[in-house]
Design an enzyme around this catalytic site. Structure first.
Site, PDB file in Angstrom:
ATOM      1  N   GLY A 254       0.782  -1.236   0.000  1.00 33.00           N
ATOM      2  CA  GLY A 254       0.000   0.000   0.000  1.00 33.00           C
ATOM      3  C   GLY A 254       0.810   1.280   0.000  1.00 33.00           C
ATOM      4  CG  ASP A 278       5.026  -1.179   0.130  1.00 31.52           C
ATOM      5  OD1 ASP A 278       6.050  -1.703  -0.355  1.00 31.52           O
ATOM      6  OD2 ASP A 278       4.191  -0.589  -0.553  1.00 31.52           O
ATOM      7  CG  ASP A 299       8.826  -9.916  -0.686  1.00 30.88           C
ATOM      8  OD1 ASP A 299       7.948  -9.795  -1.561  1.00 30.88           O
ATOM      9  OD2 ASP A 299       9.970 -10.331  -0.937  1.00 30.88           O
ATOM     10  CG  PHE A 300       3.783  -8.397  -3.069  1.00 32.15           C
ATOM     11  CD1 PHE A 300       4.713  -9.027  -3.871  1.00 32.15           C
ATOM     12  CD2 PHE A 300       3.433  -7.091  -3.387  1.00 32.15           C
ATOM     13  CE1 PHE A 300       5.272  -8.406  -4.982  1.00 32.15           C
ATOM     14  CE2 PHE A 300       3.983  -6.452  -4.505  1.00 32.15           C
ATOM     15  CZ  PHE A 300       4.906  -7.112  -5.289  1.00 32.15           C
ATOM     16  CG  HIS A 319      -0.606  -1.673 -13.024  1.00 29.65           C
ATOM     17  ND1 HIS A 319      -0.969  -0.431 -13.435  1.00 29.65           N
ATOM     18  CD2 HIS A 319       0.206  -1.470 -11.941  1.00 29.65           C
ATOM     19  CE1 HIS A 319      -0.425   0.483 -12.664  1.00 29.65           C
ATOM     20  NE2 HIS A 319       0.297  -0.120 -11.757  1.00 29.65           N
TER      21      HIS A 319
END
Length: 414
Positions: A254, A278, A299-300, A319
């Site tokens: 975010g 984030d 970390d996603f 994206h």
């Protein structure tokens, strides 16, 4: 059927026959437009641009693209970098500004500054009062705002070669659609081996400018939780665990918290708690958000530590990445979701099959030339989310209109 173009075509208006009809269309739209009517305003912008392009000759359009626009970019970037626009606002937002006075304050050659401002004026972004004397327009006033001006420094000044050199990259890749995040036009243009252009900007000291741009490009757009897009009081709050420690929304990647803080301001009495995630370096820069919002370094691509939240939210994240990376991001979230309870809310551009809006296609070009990623069509979203074996399904695309560009893509476990 002719197979050649006569040179005289390049020196005539591009579509003179359309001009009267376009003027009529604009007049009609103007008769119904109110200042807060964004849909009509966007239609007028498209019509006005089409009118201008119809009046201009192909030769003039070529010169605008190859001379005028790059020159304007050079002047605008320089102005942001040296603090010109901030200085002009400080000296008087509606004042008349003399080039020699500005140059003296900035330590610039007055001849140089005069040439730059003359072109900015010729392109319509300053008002000429006398020789080397100008007033700001609303656009150049806005360049004094970091969320508007800093995008010029980081996107154009920092990584602006990528789209210019894109054709060279395509030659090397045999004109294939770019999908490899480790091999992008950015990597080729800058001969860089860093993971991506975002990391590169950070290494160049432009991380704050990029964060400002990320907060700036969405200004004026409705937030994801606006009742016209996704009515959270009807779709999210009912059935939510109301205990104070129950996670309501996890804002994944975010950034500086623009979205989650706006949500907090608009729904201060929401159930549960809000969490901003984030990378650690980004979380360290977060300031001026509601103190009740939990900040978490994450970390996603790793295991999601918050299990069973009511909603996992991502804004303009997927994206940035090609499908293979997106599948890994989505897999970590699907693993954390609670069946029958958790929602995945993706706030992203959804390009229609026809009649795409220019902001959507511009975003797609940006993603393609910098990250080998894309803005996705509705069909591509279905394929990514439902066709990747992740156990997710799309419930609904929530949108407030074509020009809004971004939709809330509501997903659940299948």
């Amino acid at each position: 059927m002719s197979t050649t173009v006569d040179l005289s075509l390049a020196t005539r208006p591009s579509d003179a026959d359309s001009v009267p009809g376009l003027i009529e269309d604009l007049t009609s739209l103007n008769g119904t437009w109110k200042e807060d009517d964004e849909e009509t305003r966007h239609k007028m912008v498209v019509k006005a641009r089409t009118l201008l392009q119809s009046l201009m000759t192909p030769r003039e359009q070529m010169l605008q693209h190859t001379w005028a626009d790059p020159g304007l970019d050079a002047a605008l970037i320089t102005g942001v970098d040296v603090g010109l626009w901030k200085l002009m606002v400080k000296n008087g937002i509606d004042a008349v500004h003399k080039v020699d006075h500005l140059a003296r304050s900035l330590g610039m050659d007055p001849e140089l500054l005069g040439r730059l401002l003359r072109h900015v004026c010729a392109m319509g972004h300053l008002v000429e009062v006398a020789q080397d004397e100008y007033k700001l327009t609303n656009f150049t006033k806005s360049l004094s705002l970091d969320v508007i001006g800093d995008g010029y420094v980081c996107l154009l000044g920092g990584i602006g070669r990528s789209p210019i050199d894109f054709y060279k990259f395509l030659r090397e890749t045999n004109w294939r659609n770019p999908v490899d995040a480790a091999h992008t036009a950015f990597h080729a243009s800058y001969n860089s081996d860093v993971p991506n252009c975002m990391v590169y900007l950070g290494s160049m000291g432009m991380g704050p400018q990029m964060n400002h741009h990320m907060g700036g490009y969405r200004q004026g757009r409705l937030p994801w939780h606006h009742p016209k897009i996704y009515p959270v009081e009807k779709e999210l709050f009912p059935g939510t665990d109301a205990s104070s420690d129950a996670p309501l929304v996890v804002d994944v990647a975010g950034g500086l918290g623009h979205d989650i803080d706006e949500f907090k301001r608009n729904y201060p009495n929401h159930p549960g708690k809000l969490i901003l995630q984030d990378r650690a370096t980004v979380i360290e820069d977060v300031k001026d958000i509601d103190p009740s919002i939990q900040r978490m370094a994450h970390d996603f691509l790793t295991e999601q530590p918050i299990k069973g939240a009511r909603a996992y939210f991502m804004h303009s994240i997927l994206h940035d990445w090609p499908d293979d990376v997106c599948q890994k991001i989505l897999a970590r979230l699907a693993e954390a979701m609670k069946p029958g309870y958790s929602k995945l809310l993706i706030f992203e551009c959804v390009i229609p099959r026809t009649g795409a809006y220019w902001e959507a296609t511009a975003g797609d070009m940006l993603m393609m030339t910098q990250l080998s990623a894309c803005e996705r069509t509705e069909d591509q979203w279905h394929q990514l989310i439902e066709g990747s074996g992740l156990g997710l399904k799309i419930v609904k695309f929530w949108s407030s209109g074509l020009s809004a560009v971004e939709n809330v893509i509501e997903c659940e476990l299948a």
